[in-house]
Scaffold this active site. Structure first.
Site, short mmCIF file in Angstrom:
data_model
loop_
_atom_site.label_atom_id
_atom_site.label_comp_id
_atom_site.label_asym_id
_atom_site.label_seq_id
_atom_site.Cartn_x
_atom_site.Cartn_y
_atom_site.Cartn_z
N LYS A 176 35.00 27.08 35.82
CA LYS A 176 35.62 28.06 34.91
C LYS A 176 35.86 27.51 33.52
CE LYS A 176 37.48 31.47 38.00
NZ LYS A 176 38.65 32.16 38.55
N LYS A 182 28.22 33.32 44.66
CA LYS A 182 29.08 34.04 45.60
C LYS A 182 29.44 35.42 45.03
CE LYS A 182 33.51 32.38 43.99
NZ LYS A 182 34.78 31.76 44.13
N LYS A 205 34.71 38.91 41.84
CA LYS A 205 35.27 39.93 40.95
C LYS A 205 34.85 39.71 39.51
CE LYS A 205 39.34 39.00 43.30
NZ LYS A 205 40.72 39.06 43.73
P1 TYM Z 1 40.65 35.01 45.37
O1 TYM Z 1 41.58 36.04 44.84
O2 TYM Z 1 39.51 34.60 44.52
O3 TYM Z 1 40.06 35.48 46.77
C1 TYM Z 1 40.90 35.93 47.84
C2 TYM Z 1 40.29 35.47 49.16
O4 TYM Z 1 38.95 35.95 49.32
C3 TYM Z 1 38.06 34.88 49.60
N1 TYM Z 1 36.75 35.15 48.98
C4 TYM Z 1 35.58 35.11 49.62
N2 TYM Z 1 35.26 34.82 50.90
C5 TYM Z 1 33.95 34.87 51.25
N3 TYM Z 1 32.94 35.19 50.37
C6 TYM Z 1 33.22 35.48 49.08
N4 TYM Z 1 32.24 35.82 48.24
C7 TYM Z 1 34.59 35.44 48.64
N5 TYM Z 1 35.21 35.67 47.45
C8 TYM Z 1 36.53 35.49 47.68
C9 TYM Z 1 38.73 33.66 48.99
O5 TYM Z 1 38.28 32.45 49.59
C10 TYM Z 1 40.19 33.93 49.25
O6 TYM Z 1 40.54 33.52 50.56
N6 TYM Z 1 43.25 30.79 44.56
C11 TYM Z 1 43.08 31.93 45.47
C12 TYM Z 1 44.36 32.70 45.70
C13 TYM Z 1 45.49 31.85 46.18
C14 TYM Z 1 45.68 31.34 47.50
C15 TYM Z 1 46.90 30.63 47.44
C16 TYM Z 1 44.94 31.40 48.68
C17 TYM Z 1 46.56 31.49 45.44
N7 TYM Z 1 47.39 30.75 46.18
C18 TYM Z 1 47.40 29.98 48.56
C19 TYM Z 1 45.45 30.74 49.80
C20 TYM Z 1 46.67 30.04 49.73
C21 TYM Z 1 42.06 32.88 44.89
O7 TYM Z 1 41.89 32.95 43.70
O8 TYM Z 1 41.48 33.71 45.82
#
Ligand code: TYM
Length: 339
Positions: A115, A201, A204
């Site tokens: 990023k 991947k 969003k």
């Molecule tokens: P975020 O908002 O990007 O995504 C939320 C969840 O969706 C999963 N994910 C995917 N899984 C499979 N294939 C994909 N293409 C895909 N895109 C997204 C992510 O792995 C995630 O589980 N940093 C985290 C949010 C967060 C968090 C935490 C998660 C903040 N604090 C504590 C767990 C524990 C994030 O940006 O996820």
């Protein structure tokens, strides 16, 4: 069992979020209900300001994401559903852990490298310290299990490293301050790829909406996106080994398997030898069938802003009560004077 996970409210919930994480949240919620465990699911709104953002969009997206999670099956009476910004303990814990996290650890995070790109000088401090907040999110609640997609594995490993070092430096040997959390990653849908590029991947932040299936897409949009998904000219193989080197085909077969609740081998036993002209409509129909009920519930729930705000307020109240003891123990372990 203490299950904790989060999602950024930066846009629509897409198929990658759903298959990679949210579906597991719902499964684990049901398991926890049967075994006396506890689930906390939150909107990572504090994380969302690590990239440029529009304040009005953050508020709207936070409420929409609550509606989407409830539509997917998260039950706010059972699980604790909240947004970080209403639980001040997350930010406090992040600061306390910042003394333990190392610059070198954070510099090696692939999300930071991707990023920030070449513009590290211009990246926000929050983008760099993002994984410390993520560690705070789970350590604050003594999480045992964290259901996430594969892309969050590295952040979870860092949370374990921080917990381990903090326990070593400030905990008694027989009374560690933090539990080491285990990531729970679904093998069949760990990484759902973009419909336009099998090496990226589904995300969003991809500028092309054709690259992802949103949980809010209607039936026509889903069918069209699947029809236009990038593939190759070969028919589907009869065995999984034949998908090697065919990232786009492997992704679509994986999505079908995850939605149908079968394995890749079963999907290939059914569709092997057939072309995408046959497979894509079948996949599109399966997607529409699975997503239609979620879509309908979401459309209803998102209308009631007061009800969504009430869910978040009540979730925050319950989350704070669980967070306080660990936060106080952390202050004490570090030697702070507290009244
Ligand atoms: P975020 O908002 O990007 O995504 C939320 C969840 O969706 C999963 N994910 C995917 N899984 C499979 N294939 C994909 N293409 C895909 N895109 C997204 C992510 O792995 C995630 O589980 N940093 C985290 C949010 C967060 C968090 C935490 C998660 C903040 N604090 C504590 C767990 C524990 C994030 O940006 O996820």
């Amino acid at each position: 069992m203490r299950i904790v996970s989060g999602i950024q409210p930066t846009g629509n919930l897409h198929l990658g979020n759903y298959l990679g994480a949210i579906r597991n949240w719902v499964r684990m919620q049901d398991e926890a209900a049967a075994n006396g465990g506890e689930c906390l699911f939150f909107l990572a709104d504090l994380h969302a300001i690590s990239m440029p953002h529009v304040p009005a969009d953050l508020a709207a997206n936070t409420r929409e994401m609550v509606a989407a999670l409830v539509a997917c099956g998260i039950d706010p009476a059972q699980s604790i559903l909240f947004n970080q910004a209403q639980v001040v303990e997350h930010a406090e814990m992040q600061w306390l852990l910042s003394g333990t996290a190392r610059m070198g650890w954070l510099s090696r995070m692939t999300q930071w490298k991707d990023k920030a790109g070449k513009n590290r000088e211009g990246a926000s401090v929050a983008l760099f310290t993002y994984p410390v907040l993520q560690a705070a999110d789970v350590l604050l609640y003594q999480a045992t299990h964290v259901p996430v997609g594969d892309d969050q594995k590295q952040h979870l490993e860092l949370a374990r490293d921080i917990a381990q070092k903090f326990n070593n430096d400030f905990g008694a040997e027989d009374a560690p301050i933090f539990t080491l959390p285990a990531p729970i990653i679904p093998p069949e849908a760990a990484r759902i790829m973009s419909l336009r590029d099998g090496s990226a991947k589904m995300s969003k932040s991809d500028p092309s909406d054709m690259s992802r299936i949103n949980l809010t897409d209607d039936a026509d949009t889903i069918m069209q996106k699947v029809r236009k998904a990038k593939t190759d000219p070969e028919p589907l193989p009869s065995e999984a080994a034949g998908l090697e080197g065919r990232a786009e085909a492997a992704n679509l077969v994986g999505v079908y398997a995850a939605l149908a609740g079968t394995g890749v081998a079963d999907v290939l036993a059914q569709f092997g030898g057939q072309g995408f002209g046959h497979f894509k409509p079948a996949l599109g129909e399966l997607l529409v069938e699975r997503l239609a009920p979620i879509n309908a519930r979401f459309a209803e729930l998102r209308q009631d802003r007061a009800a969504l705000d009430a869910i978040l307020a009540e979730g925050a109240r319950r989350a704070r009560a669980l967070a306080r003891p660990t936060l106080e123990a952390t202050y004490t372990a570090l030697g702070f004077v507290r009244g």
